[in-house]
Every structure is written in structure tokens, then in C-alpha cells.
Design an enzyme around this catalytic site. Structure first.
Site, PDB file in Angstrom:
ATOM      1  N   PRO A   9      -3.571 -49.734 -68.956  1.00  0.00           N
ATOM      2  CA  PRO A   9      -3.992 -49.366 -67.607  1.00  0.00           C
ATOM      3  C   PRO A   9      -3.149 -50.007 -66.500  1.00  0.00           C
ATOM      4  O   PRO A   9      -2.724 -51.163 -66.622  1.00  0.00           O
ATOM      5  CB  PRO A   9      -5.439 -49.873 -67.526  1.00  0.00           C
ATOM      6  CG  PRO A   9      -5.571 -50.883 -68.609  1.00  0.00           C
ATOM      7  CD  PRO A   9      -4.631 -50.437 -69.692  1.00  0.00           C
ATOM      8  N   ASN A  10      -2.946 -49.224 -65.467  1.00  0.00           N
ATOM      9  CA  ASN A  10      -2.242 -49.631 -64.227  1.00  0.00           C
ATOM     10  C   ASN A  10      -0.731 -49.733 -64.382  1.00  0.00           C
ATOM     11  O   ASN A  10      -0.020 -49.916 -63.392  1.00  0.00           O
ATOM     12  CB  ASN A  10      -2.799 -50.961 -63.674  1.00  0.00           C
ATOM     13  CG  ASN A  10      -4.282 -50.874 -63.380  1.00  0.00           C
ATOM     14  OD1 ASN A  10      -4.705 -49.981 -62.656  1.00  0.00           O
ATOM     15  ND2 ASN A  10      -5.087 -51.752 -63.957  1.00  0.00           N
ATOM     16  N   ARG A  17       3.488 -51.726 -57.943  1.00  0.00           N
ATOM     17  CA  ARG A  17       2.363 -52.625 -58.202  1.00  0.00           C
ATOM     18  C   ARG A  17       2.831 -54.084 -58.214  1.00  0.00           C
ATOM     19  O   ARG A  17       3.657 -54.451 -59.063  1.00  0.00           O
ATOM     20  CB  ARG A  17       1.776 -52.266 -59.574  1.00  0.00           C
ATOM     21  CG  ARG A  17       0.684 -53.185 -60.025  1.00  0.00           C
ATOM     22  CD  ARG A  17       0.355 -52.987 -61.499  1.00  0.00           C
ATOM     23  NE  ARG A  17      -0.711 -53.882 -61.884  1.00  0.00           N
ATOM     24  CZ  ARG A  17      -1.002 -54.182 -63.143  1.00  0.00           C
ATOM     25  NH1 ARG A  17      -0.325 -53.639 -64.133  1.00  0.00           N
ATOM     26  NH2 ARG A  17      -1.977 -55.023 -63.397  1.00  0.00           N
ATOM     27  N   TYR A  22       5.582 -58.081 -61.288  1.00  0.00           N
ATOM     28  CA  TYR A  22       5.988 -57.097 -62.301  1.00  0.00           C
ATOM     29  C   TYR A  22       7.348 -56.459 -62.055  1.00  0.00           C
ATOM     30  O   TYR A  22       7.809 -55.663 -62.871  1.00  0.00           O
ATOM     31  CB  TYR A  22       4.915 -56.006 -62.410  1.00  0.00           C
ATOM     32  CG  TYR A  22       3.557 -56.541 -62.823  1.00  0.00           C
ATOM     33  CD1 TYR A  22       3.397 -57.218 -64.024  1.00  0.00           C
ATOM     34  CD2 TYR A  22       2.438 -56.381 -62.009  1.00  0.00           C
ATOM     35  CE1 TYR A  22       2.165 -57.720 -64.412  1.00  0.00           C
ATOM     36  CE2 TYR A  22       1.193 -56.874 -62.386  1.00  0.00           C
ATOM     37  CZ  TYR A  22       1.073 -57.548 -63.586  1.00  0.00           C
ATOM     38  OH  TYR A  22      -0.151 -58.048 -63.975  1.00  0.00           O
ATOM     39  N   ASN A  73       2.084 -52.749 -74.727  1.00  0.00           N
ATOM     40  CA  ASN A  73       1.666 -53.545 -73.583  1.00  0.00           C
ATOM     41  C   ASN A  73       0.302 -52.993 -73.207  1.00  0.00           C
ATOM     42  O   ASN A  73       0.202 -52.000 -72.482  1.00  0.00           O
ATOM     43  CB  ASN A  73       2.638 -53.436 -72.414  1.00  0.00           C
ATOM     44  CG  ASN A  73       2.192 -54.314 -71.248  1.00  0.00           C
ATOM     45  OD1 ASN A  73       1.104 -54.887 -71.278  1.00  0.00           O
ATOM     46  ND2 ASN A  73       3.026 -54.420 -70.229  1.00  0.00           N
ATOM     47  N   ALA A  76      -4.447 -55.001 -69.135  1.00  0.00           N
ATOM     48  CA  ALA A  76      -5.710 -55.753 -69.071  1.00  0.00           C
ATOM     49  C   ALA A  76      -6.524 -55.638 -70.362  1.00  0.00           C
ATOM     50  O   ALA A  76      -7.284 -56.551 -70.708  1.00  0.00           O
ATOM     51  CB  ALA A  76      -6.532 -55.279 -67.882  1.00  0.00           C
ATOM     52  N   GLU A  97       3.368 -57.048 -79.553  1.00  0.00           N
ATOM     53  CA  GLU A  97       2.684 -57.110 -78.255  1.00  0.00           C
ATOM     54  C   GLU A  97       3.675 -57.602 -77.208  1.00  0.00           C
ATOM     55  O   GLU A  97       4.467 -58.515 -77.485  1.00  0.00           O
ATOM     56  CB  GLU A  97       1.514 -58.092 -78.344  1.00  0.00           C
ATOM     57  CG  GLU A  97       0.867 -58.370 -76.999  1.00  0.00           C
ATOM     58  CD  GLU A  97      -0.250 -59.405 -77.063  1.00  0.00           C
ATOM     59  OE1 GLU A  97      -0.847 -59.601 -78.146  1.00  0.00           O
ATOM     60  OE2 GLU A  97      -0.512 -60.029 -76.028  1.00  0.00           O
ATOM     61  N   HIS A  99       4.410 -58.234 -72.720  1.00  0.00           N
ATOM     62  CA  HIS A  99       3.978 -58.241 -71.326  1.00  0.00           C
ATOM     63  C   HIS A  99       5.178 -58.497 -70.440  1.00  0.00           C
ATOM     64  O   HIS A  99       6.085 -59.252 -70.814  1.00  0.00           O
ATOM     65  CB  HIS A  99       2.939 -59.343 -71.087  1.00  0.00           C
ATOM     66  CG  HIS A  99       1.756 -59.203 -71.987  1.00  0.00           C
ATOM     67  ND1 HIS A  99       0.739 -58.323 -71.743  1.00  0.00           N
ATOM     68  CD2 HIS A  99       1.469 -59.807 -73.164  1.00  0.00           C
ATOM     69  CE1 HIS A  99      -0.135 -58.391 -72.725  1.00  0.00           C
ATOM     70  NE2 HIS A  99       0.283 -59.277 -73.613  1.00  0.00           N
ATOM     71  N   ARG A 106      -0.431 -67.711 -66.091  1.00  0.00           N
ATOM     72  CA  ARG A 106      -1.298 -67.079 -65.093  1.00  0.00           C
ATOM     73  C   ARG A 106      -2.763 -67.522 -65.299  1.00  0.00           C
ATOM     74  O   ARG A 106      -2.999 -68.570 -65.881  1.00  0.00           O
ATOM     75  CB  ARG A 106      -1.112 -65.550 -65.184  1.00  0.00           C
ATOM     76  CG  ARG A 106       0.335 -65.122 -64.888  1.00  0.00           C
ATOM     77  CD  ARG A 106       0.496 -63.619 -64.944  1.00  0.00           C
ATOM     78  NE  ARG A 106      -0.341 -62.965 -63.947  1.00  0.00           N
ATOM     79  CZ  ARG A 106      -0.561 -61.657 -63.919  1.00  0.00           C
ATOM     80  NH1 ARG A 106       0.012 -60.867 -64.814  1.00  0.00           N
ATOM     81  NH2 ARG A 106      -1.350 -61.134 -62.992  1.00  0.00           N
TER      82      ARG A 106
END
Ligand code: DQA
Length: 147
Positions: A9-10, A17, A22, A73, A76, A97, A99, A106
Site C-alpha cells: 500500500p501507498n 510521497r 522515499y 516490499n 505497512a 523482503e 524496503h 524509524r
């Protein structure tokens, strides 16, 4: 070798964004780069983004018997989704995985991943470069584990 890149998502908003976190590369550019680099490595790659958990689960199921490895990725959903974990384990397709940001630098809620402990490996913190590193790692892993 057939691969699948899954974006959660996003990530469709990449480019605009939170660019400080990012970067300014769009998802279209990331996918085009993945296509080009996968081809150079002798692999095919399908790319899929969804803001819906079930749609990502369905896409993982569709990979069963067709896909050799997954780049994911989960955004969330990384930190919340038992369903994505179960889907990846159900199809037993090796996955990496990744990111863009360093999730460990974070908020505390981003430090835990439901996917990481069963992944071939985890890459984070290199911006759009995380995709390239994850692709290279996954292809090398699949080549090394071929009978
Ligand atoms: C992300 C990190 C996640 O914590 C976040 O929810 C995202 C993007 C990354 O690529 O840095 O949406 O997966």
C-alpha cells in the site's frame, strides 16, 4: 527463471510521497528498471502493486507453480499482516523482503516484520537501490539452489 515483484500500500505514490524518506523515483521507474535488470540477468519479472491486502494474497497464490522467486516490499503490511506471511509460506516460493527506508532507524512499530524470519534475506535503507540489490540477491540465491 520467472520472478514476481510485489509492492504494498501507498507505494503507487512513490515520487511524490514523503520524498525525504522515499526519494523521488516513481514506481513506474522502479518497475521499468527491474524489468531491464531482470532481463539482463536472464529472468522474467511481473510487477504488481495493490493497496489491498487480499489482492496481494491472491497474487501470491497465483504464483504457485509459475514463479520461482518473489521480491516483496509489503510496505505497512510488513508490520501487520499475518495473512501475507501465511500466503508466502503456503506457496513456498523463496522471497526477499525489501524496503526503501531503513525501517530499523524509524519508529519502533516498523522494527518488527511478519515476513523477515522466513525470507531468503532482507534489504532496507538504499532507496530505490534496495530493489536492485534485492533482485541481484534473489537471482543469485535461486541460481545457487538449483539442483
Ligand atoms: C516501507 C517502510 C514501511 O514501514 C512503510 O509502511 C512503507 C514503506 C519502505 O519501503 O521503506 O510504506 O516499506
Amino acid at each position: 527463471m520467472q520472478l514476481l515483484a510485489l509492492h504494498g500500500p501507498n507505494l503507487n505514490l512513490l515520487g511524490t510521497r514523503e520524498p525525504g524518506l522515499y526519494g523521488s523515483v516513481t514506481l513506474e521507474q522502479i518497475n521499468a528498471d527491474l524489468q531491464q535488470r531482470a532481463a539482463a540477468l536472464g529472468a522474467g519479472i511481473d510487477c504488481f502493486q495493490s493497496n489491498h491486502e487480499g489482492a496481494l494474497v491472491d497474487r501470491i497464490h497465483q504464483g504457485h507453480g509459475r514463479v520461482n522467486g518473489i521480491l516483496i516490499n509489503a510496505a505497512a503490511y510488513t508490520h501487520t499482516s499475518v495473512a501475507l506471511r501465511d500466503a508466502l509460506l503456503a506457496v513456498a516460493i523463496p522471497y526477499v523482503e525489501l524496503h526503501l527506508s531503513n525501517t530499523h532507524a524509524r519508529e519502533a512499530f516498523r522494527h518488527h516484520s511478519y515476513l523477515a524470519d522466513r525470507a531468503v534475506g532482507v534489504i532496507c535503507g538504499f532507496g530505490a537501490g534496495s530493489y536492485r540489490l534485492a533482485l541481484e540477491g534473489l537471482v543469485a540465491h535461486l541460481r545457487a539452489s538449483r539442483p
